[in-house]
Design a protein around this motif. Structure first.
Motif, PDB file in Angstrom:
ATOM      1  N   LEU A   1     -28.632  38.523 -26.953  1.00  0.00           N
ATOM      2  CA  LEU A   1     -29.683  36.569 -28.064  1.00  0.00           C
ATOM      3  C   LEU A   1     -27.780  36.347 -27.358  1.00  0.00           C
ATOM      4  CD1 LEU A   1     -31.181  36.004 -29.557  1.00  0.00           C
ATOM      5  CD2 LEU A   1     -30.409  36.622 -31.301  1.00  0.00           C
ATOM      6  N   LYS A   2     -29.101  35.185 -26.851  1.00  0.00           N
ATOM      7  CA  LYS A   2     -27.558  33.814 -27.244  1.00  0.00           C
ATOM      8  C   LYS A   2     -28.409  32.487 -27.804  1.00  0.00           C
ATOM      9  CE  LYS A   2     -24.900  35.408 -23.541  1.00  0.00           C
ATOM     10  NZ  LYS A   2     -23.929  35.773 -24.211  1.00  0.00           N
ATOM     11  N   VAL A   3     -27.776  31.767 -28.463  1.00  0.00           N
ATOM     12  CA  VAL A   3     -27.931  30.614 -29.382  1.00  0.00           C
ATOM     13  C   VAL A   3     -27.382  28.866 -28.298  1.00  0.00           C
ATOM     14  CG1 VAL A   3     -27.800  29.752 -31.197  1.00  0.00           C
ATOM     15  CG2 VAL A   3     -28.144  31.696 -31.030  1.00  0.00           C
ATOM     16  N   ASP A   4     -28.337  28.348 -28.186  1.00  0.00           N
ATOM     17  CA  ASP A   4     -27.956  27.543 -27.281  1.00  0.00           C
ATOM     18  C   ASP A   4     -28.517  25.872 -27.385  1.00  0.00           C
ATOM     19  OD1 ASP A   4     -26.574  25.853 -25.144  1.00  0.00           O
ATOM     20  OD2 ASP A   4     -27.222  26.622 -23.822  1.00  0.00           O
ATOM     21  N   THR A   5     -28.099  25.165 -27.221  1.00  0.00           N
ATOM     22  CA  THR A   5     -28.696  24.242 -27.603  1.00  0.00           C
ATOM     23  C   THR A   5     -29.844  23.558 -26.139  1.00  0.00           C
ATOM     24  OG1 THR A   5     -26.491  22.863 -27.902  1.00  0.00           O
ATOM     25  CG2 THR A   5     -28.785  21.510 -27.929  1.00  0.00           C
ATOM     26  N   GLY A   6     -31.216  23.314 -26.270  1.00  0.00           N
ATOM     27  CA  GLY A   6     -31.730  23.239 -25.171  1.00  0.00           C
ATOM     28  C   GLY A   6     -32.675  21.300 -25.347  1.00  0.00           C
ATOM     29  N   TYR A   7     -32.752  20.648 -23.657  1.00  0.00           N
ATOM     30  CA  TYR A   7     -32.627  19.805 -23.728  1.00  0.00           C
ATOM     31  C   TYR A   7     -34.030  19.124 -23.096  1.00  0.00           C
ATOM     32  CZ  TYR A   7     -28.223  18.727 -25.050  1.00  0.00           C
ATOM     33  OH  TYR A   7     -27.235  18.614 -25.541  1.00  0.00           O
ATOM     34  N   ARG A   8     -34.989  17.967 -23.085  1.00  0.00           N
ATOM     35  CA  ARG A   8     -36.162  18.387 -22.559  1.00  0.00           C
ATOM     36  C   ARG A   8     -36.350  16.501 -22.174  1.00  0.00           C
ATOM     37  NH1 ARG A   8     -41.148  20.800 -25.913  1.00  0.00           N
ATOM     38  NH2 ARG A   8     -41.183  18.893 -28.171  1.00  0.00           N
ATOM     39  N   SER A   9     -37.500  16.390 -20.971  1.00  0.00           N
ATOM     40  CA  SER A   9     -36.574  15.459 -21.327  1.00  0.00           C
ATOM     41  C   SER A   9     -38.104  14.236 -21.825  1.00  0.00           C
ATOM     42  CB  SER A   9     -37.855  14.522 -19.857  1.00  0.00           C
ATOM     43  OG  SER A   9     -38.066  13.089 -19.314  1.00  0.00           O
ATOM     44  N   SER A  10     -37.627  12.597 -22.873  1.00  0.00           N
ATOM     45  CA  SER A  10     -38.735  12.773 -23.131  1.00  0.00           C
ATOM     46  C   SER A  10     -39.509  11.328 -22.820  1.00  0.00           C
ATOM     47  CB  SER A  10     -38.020  12.161 -25.073  1.00  0.00           C
ATOM     48  OG  SER A  10     -36.872  11.166 -24.731  1.00  0.00           O
ATOM     49  N   ALA A  11     -39.165  11.090 -21.755  1.00  0.00           N
ATOM     50  CA  ALA A  11     -39.551   9.716 -21.336  1.00  0.00           C
ATOM     51  C   ALA A  11     -41.093   9.716 -20.296  1.00  0.00           C
ATOM     52  CB  ALA A  11     -38.768   9.272 -19.953  1.00  0.00           C
TER      53      ALA A  11
END
Length: 354
Positions: free
Chosen positions: A57-67
Motif C-alpha cells: 500500500l502506497k500513499v502519494d499525491t495524484g495529479y491530473r490536468s484541469s485545462a
C-alpha cells in the motif's frame, strides 16, 4: 518542465513518484513546478492510495490536468506561454502564423522585421509598446503581408548581467583558453538594417533606420568564453569586435543552426574567478539554453576550424580594405550588431593579426 508536465497530465493522471520516475527529474525541480501549476488551477491534486507492483500500500499525491485544452508549442520554442504572431487578412479575418517565446520577441519579431511563413513574406507591424514585457502580457503581435523583396537585421546592443563561471568547466591552456559561463542576457533594439535587390540585380544596403528603443526581456542562458591574451589586444582595440562579427556569420553556417540561435559578442575585462579576461563570448539565444554551448565546448577541433575559417575569410576578402567591405565586415549583420555604439569601429587588419 511546465510544458512537459502539462502535456503529460493531459494524456493521463499520474502520481508524484511516477512523474519522478518517468521524467528522471530531481524532486527539487519537480515539486515547485507542480505546486505552481496547482495554485494557478492548471492541474488538480489530491491524496491517493494505491498498491504498487509488490502489492504494498502506497500513499502519494495524484495529479491530473484541469485545462479544457492545452496546445503544445512549436519545436523552435521552449516556453509554455508564447506570443502569437497574427496577420490580418483582407476583410478583417485573422490568421495565426507563428508562436514564439516572449524572451525572443526582440530577436525574431522586432518592429518592421521581415520574415517568411507559408511561402509568403510578412513584416511585423510597429509594436504597441516599447518593451517586451508589455508584449508578453498582451500575448500577440500583428504583421502585414508584403511583396517587398527585402531582408532585415535588428540594430541592437547586447548586455550580460550576473555572469558566473562554471568552475567545473574552465579550461585554460596554450592552445584554446575557454570557459563555460552562466549569465542573464538582455538587449536593446534601436532600429533595423535593410538589404534589397535593385532594378539591375545589385544589392542595396540601407543605413540604419532608427526607431523607439525597445527593451527585451532578460533571460538566463549559457555562453562559451574564448580568452585572448591582453598583450595581443592592447595594440588592436578593434580586433575583438571585428572577430566577433566574422565568427558570428561563420558559426551559424558551419554549425548548421539558425542565425538567431547563437550570438558571438566581444567581452572586455570580464571577471573569471579572481582574474579579469577579455575575449569572445558565444551565447545560446534561447532561454536556459538548448545545449548548443555544451556541444561547442565538447569539440575543440570544431572551434579551431571556425576561427580558422573566420581568419581566412577576412584575410582573403578581395576588398583588401582595412575596415572591410559589404562582403565581410561591412555586411548588414555586422553593421546591425555594431551601429548601436557609434564609437565601435571594425578593422579587418587588426582581426587577422590577432
Amino acid at each position: 518542465v511546465r510544458r512537459h508536465l502539462l502535456l503529460a497530465l493531459r494524456e493521463m493522471e499520474a502520481v508524484a513518484s511516477g512523474l519522478l520516475e518517468t521524467f528522471q527529474w530531481r524532486d527539487t525541480v519537480l515539486d515547485p513546478v507542480l505546486d505552481a501549476l496547482a495554485n494557478r488551477h492548471e492541474i488538480e491534486r489530491r491524496d491517493v492510495r494505491f498498491l504498487d507492483d509488490n502489492n504494498q500500500l502506497k500513499v502519494d499525491t495524484g495529479y491530473r490536468s484541469s485545462a479544457a485544452e492545452y496546445r503544445s508549442g512549436p519545436l523552435d520554442t521552449v516556453g509554455d506561454r508564447l506570443v502569437s504572431v497574427i496577420v490580418r487578412e483582407t476583410g478583417g479575418a485573422e490568421s495565426l502564423l507563428l508562436r514564439i517565446d516572449p524572451e525572443r520577441t526582440t530577436i525574431v519579431a522586432y518592429p518592421r522585421c521581415v520574415f517568411r511563413a507559408r511561402g509568403q513574406s510578412y513584416r511585423i507591424n510597429p509594436w504597441p509598446a516599447t518593451d517586451a514585457e508589455s508584449i508578453r502580457r498582451l500575448g500577440v503581435l500583428y504583421c502585414t503581408r508584403t511583396d517587398d523583396p527585402v531582408q532585415t537585421w535588428r540594430v541592437s546592443e547586447p548586455r550580460l548581467r550576473h555572469t558566473q563561471v562554471d568552475t567545473d568547466r574552465v579550461f585554460f591552456d596554450h592552445a584554446l583558453n575557454k570557459a563555460v559561463i552562466q549569465t542573464q542576457y538582455e538587449e536593446e533594439v534601436t532600429g533595423i538594417i535593410e538589404l534589397r535587390q535593385g532594378r539591375h540585380g545589385e544589392l542595396q544596403q540601407s543605413e540604419p533606420l532608427w526607431g523607439e528603443p525597445i527593451e527585451s526581456l532578460a533571460f538566463p542562458t549559457q555562453g562559451l568564453m574564448l580568452q585572448f591574451l591582453p598583450d595581443d589586444l592592447e595594440e588592436r582595440p578593434a580586433a575583438l569586435h571585428s572577430i566577433a562579427q566574422a565568427l558570428n556569420q561563420v558559426l551559424a553556417a558551419h554549425v548548421g543552426v539558425e542565425e538567431n540561435a547563437l550570438l558571438v559578442m566581444a567581452a572586455e575585462n570580464v571577471r573569471i574567478g579572481r582574474r579579469r579576461v577579455s575575449g569572445l563570448v558565444i551565447l545560446d539565444l534561447y532561454p536556459q539554453g538548448i545545449g548548443l554551448i555544451d556541444a561547442l565546448n565538447g569539440d575543440d577541433d570544431l572551434l579551431r576550424r571556425l576561427l580558422e575559417y573566420s581568419r581566412d575569410w577576412l584575410a582573403e576578402c578581395p576588398c583588401a580594405a582595412e575596415t572591410g567591405c559589404p562582403l565581410c565586415l561591412q555586411s548588414p549583420p555586422a553593421i546591425a550588431a555594431t551601429r548601436h555604439s557609434v564609437e565601435r569601429q571594425l578593422n579587418r587588419r587588426q582581426a587577422v593579426e590577432l
